[in-house]
Structures are given as structure tokens and as C-alpha cells.
Motif scaffolding. Structure first.
Motif, PDB file in Angstrom:
ATOM      1  N   SER A 120       2.215   4.433  -2.100  1.00 58.87           N
ATOM      2  CA  SER A 120       1.667   5.138  -3.262  1.00 58.87           C
ATOM      3  C   SER A 120       2.545   4.912  -4.491  1.00 58.87           C
ATOM      4  O   SER A 120       3.772   4.844  -4.390  1.00 58.87           O
ATOM      5  N   LYS A 128       3.168   6.929  -6.772  1.00 56.48           N
ATOM      6  CA  LYS A 128       4.002   8.117  -6.994  1.00 56.48           C
ATOM      7  C   LYS A 128       5.349   7.974  -6.275  1.00 56.48           C
ATOM      8  O   LYS A 128       6.400   8.308  -6.833  1.00 56.48           O
ATOM      9  N   ASP A 130       2.850  12.461   3.359  1.00 62.29           N
ATOM     10  CA  ASP A 130       2.169  13.040   2.202  1.00 62.29           C
ATOM     11  C   ASP A 130       0.651  13.065   2.406  1.00 62.29           C
ATOM     12  O   ASP A 130      -0.022  14.034   2.062  1.00 62.29           O
ATOM     13  N   GLN A 131       0.116  11.988   2.984  1.00 61.21           N
ATOM     14  CA  GLN A 131      -1.322  11.913   3.231  1.00 61.21           C
ATOM     15  C   GLN A 131      -1.782  12.981   4.218  1.00 61.21           C
ATOM     16  O   GLN A 131      -2.916  13.446   4.169  1.00 61.21           O
ATOM     17  N   ARG A 132      -0.885  13.380   5.117  1.00 62.39           N
ATOM     18  CA  ARG A 132      -1.212  14.401   6.116  1.00 62.39           C
ATOM     19  C   ARG A 132      -0.879  15.814   5.635  1.00 62.39           C
ATOM     20  O   ARG A 132      -0.948  16.770   6.399  1.00 62.39           O
ATOM     21  N   GLY A 133      -0.474  15.925   4.380  1.00 65.11           N
ATOM     22  CA  GLY A 133      -0.179  17.232   3.820  1.00 65.11           C
ATOM     23  C   GLY A 133       1.199  17.764   4.162  1.00 65.11           C
ATOM     24  O   GLY A 133       1.492  18.947   3.987  1.00 65.11           O
ATOM     25  N   SER A 156       6.786   3.872   4.120  1.00 69.03           N
ATOM     26  CA  SER A 156       5.485   4.012   4.780  1.00 69.03           C
ATOM     27  C   SER A 156       5.387   5.361   5.479  1.00 69.03           C
ATOM     28  O   SER A 156       4.348   6.035   5.435  1.00 69.03           O
ATOM     29  N   ASP A 207       4.803   8.061   2.933  1.00 72.65           N
ATOM     30  CA  ASP A 207       3.423   8.020   2.458  1.00 72.65           C
ATOM     31  C   ASP A 207       2.481   8.681   3.455  1.00 72.65           C
ATOM     32  O   ASP A 207       1.595   9.464   3.079  1.00 72.65           O
ATOM     33  N   VAL A 208       2.666   8.373   4.730  1.00 70.94           N
ATOM     34  CA  VAL A 208       1.820   8.965   5.774  1.00 70.94           C
ATOM     35  C   VAL A 208       2.005  10.475   5.814  1.00 70.94           C
ATOM     36  O   VAL A 208       1.039  11.235   5.953  1.00 70.94           O
ATOM     37  N   ASN A 238       4.907  17.370   3.076  1.00 71.02           N
ATOM     38  CA  ASN A 238       5.717  16.834   1.981  1.00 71.02           C
ATOM     39  C   ASN A 238       6.853  15.952   2.511  1.00 71.02           C
ATOM     40  O   ASN A 238       7.659  16.388   3.339  1.00 71.02           O
ATOM     41  N   HIS A 239       6.921  14.713   2.006  1.00 67.25           N
ATOM     42  CA  HIS A 239       7.964  13.791   2.467  1.00 67.25           C
ATOM     43  C   HIS A 239       9.372  14.270   2.128  1.00 67.25           C
ATOM     44  O   HIS A 239      10.350  13.843   2.731  1.00 67.25           O
ATOM     45  N   CYS A 276       0.808  -1.238   0.000  1.00 68.22           N
ATOM     46  CA  CYS A 276       0.000   0.000   0.000  1.00 68.22           C
ATOM     47  C   CYS A 276       0.839   1.285   0.000  1.00 68.22           C
ATOM     48  O   CYS A 276       0.458   2.289   0.585  1.00 68.22           O
TER      49      CYS A 276
END
Length: 205
Positions: free
Chosen positions: A102, A104, A187-190, A181, A184-185, A192-193, A100
Motif C-alpha cells: 500500500s 500509505k 491492515d487489510q484484516r483490520g 507484506s 499490509d495484510v 493495525n500493523h 502491491c
């Protein structure tokens, strides 16, 4: 002043002490103190654990042969990367669908030449030094029914798997998958990784 009693030692000044040199432990019957050489120094010097370690370190005299062996530069092993497969089908299926992560992010590692699929359909994560030379590679199987992880022979563990984004924050993870992981988290929280650098240790040993 140590005094030998059978297979133990005691102290002339404290005859309730027993020191077992084979097990590297001591016990003091009069007080109940017991433990390792560090505990011994703490008990008889009345110091903290950190101070005891420093006192012991100051007393250590390394044998000459040890110093000579460790002053000889070791020949560096050559890192030979596994052969590449013609496609990345298994890698994307495993990382995106099974783990899981992304697509991208996976594609970003591919673009940065830090991920490819080998001829056995494994994920190969590659880390490079400042000269863009591969110095570390770890392999993860894509077969979900048969787990396989391992590092390529010749890895530089002083470098490990490092992603340099030029950030002032470092995220340390056990494995590359853990680091991905986290990215990804973020990025999901806004968040930037790319605001972080990442170091995967490939195990904690």
C-alpha cells in the motif's frame, strides 16, 4: 581405550567399532550404530542428543590463541549510505504497483527516514539505532526484469533492519519486503500493523 588399525581406530573394549578421524564418523558393526561424534556419545553413554552435546561442550578446551584473537575488540566498519536520487518515482512504482504494497505504508517508511531512492533508482531500506544513527541498510533493485538485492557495506547484523513501534510483539521476516507484506495484510484484516515490531534478517544465514 583407542587402538589404531591402519587408517582407522577401534576401541580395546569394543573391537567391532571403527572410527574414521578424517571423516569424523564412527560405525559399530555389532550393533549397526554409526554417525558423528554426537551419535558416538549418545551410543556409548546412553544419553539424549542434547545431553551428548552438553557433555561434549564441557570437554572443549579452546586454544589460547583463539581466546586471545576473539578478545581483541574488532574495529567497526563505517556504514556509508548510497547517494540519494532527486525523486522517489521508481521506488513507489516498484513497491506499490509491482509488489502491491500500500502507498500509505511506503509513505510511512519515507516519513520515518527508513526508505529512499538512490541515484541508481534502487530502493534503499535504512534502519537506525536508538541515537537515530543509520546502522543497517539493504538495497533492492526496482527493475522488474533484472533482480538485484544486497546489503550496504558496513551493516551491523546484530541490529539488522528493525522497525520499533514500541509494541510487545515481534514479527521476524527474511526480507524487508516480507515484513512490509505482513504489515499490509494485517491492515487489510483490520489489525493495525503498528501493534507489532518488525525484524528483517536480510537472509537467514
Amino acid at each position: 581405550t583407542p587402538v589404531k588399525i591402519g587408517s582407522y581406530y577401534t576401541l580395546k573394549e569394543h573391537d567391532s567399532v571403527r572410527i574414521d578421524p578424517r571423516k569424523n564418523i564412527f560405525f559399530r558393526n555389532s550393533t549397526g550404530d554409526r554417525g558423528t561424534v554426537i551419535d558416538f556419545v549418545m551410543a556409548f553413554k546412553g544419553v539424549s542428543c542434547g545431553e551428548a552435546i552438553k557433555l561434549l561442550w564441557d570437554e572443549i578446551v579452546l586454544p589460547k590463541v583463539y581466546k586471545e584473537q576473539n578478545s581483541v575488540p574488532q574495529k567497526k566498519k563505517e556504514l556509508i549510505l548510497p547517494a540519494k536520487a532527486r525523486n522517489m518515482k521508481n521506488v513507489f512504482a516498484y513497491l506499490v504497483k509491482t509488489r502491491c504494497i500500500s502507498q500509505k505504508l511506503v509513505q510511512e517508511l519515507v516519513y520515518r527516514d527508513m526508505l529512499y531512492q538512490d541515484d541508481r533508482n534502487n530502493c534503499v531500506f535504512v534502519s537506525r539505532n536508538e541515537e537515530n544513527i543509520a546502522v543497517f541498510a539493504t538495497v533492492r533493485g526496482t527493475n522488474t526484469y533484472k533482480r538485484w538485492v544486497g546489503d550496504v557495506y558496513g551493516c551491523d547484523y546484530s541490529h539488522s533492519f528493525f522497525i520499533d513501534n514500541g509494541a510487545d510483539k515481534l514479527v521476524v521476516a527474511e526480507s524487508v519486503i516480507d515484513a512490509l507484506s505482513f504489515m499490509d495484510v494485517m491492515d487489510q484484516r483490520g489489525n493495525n500493523h503498528l501493534n507489532y515490531n518488525y525484524l528483517a534478517l536480510s537472509g537467514t544465514g
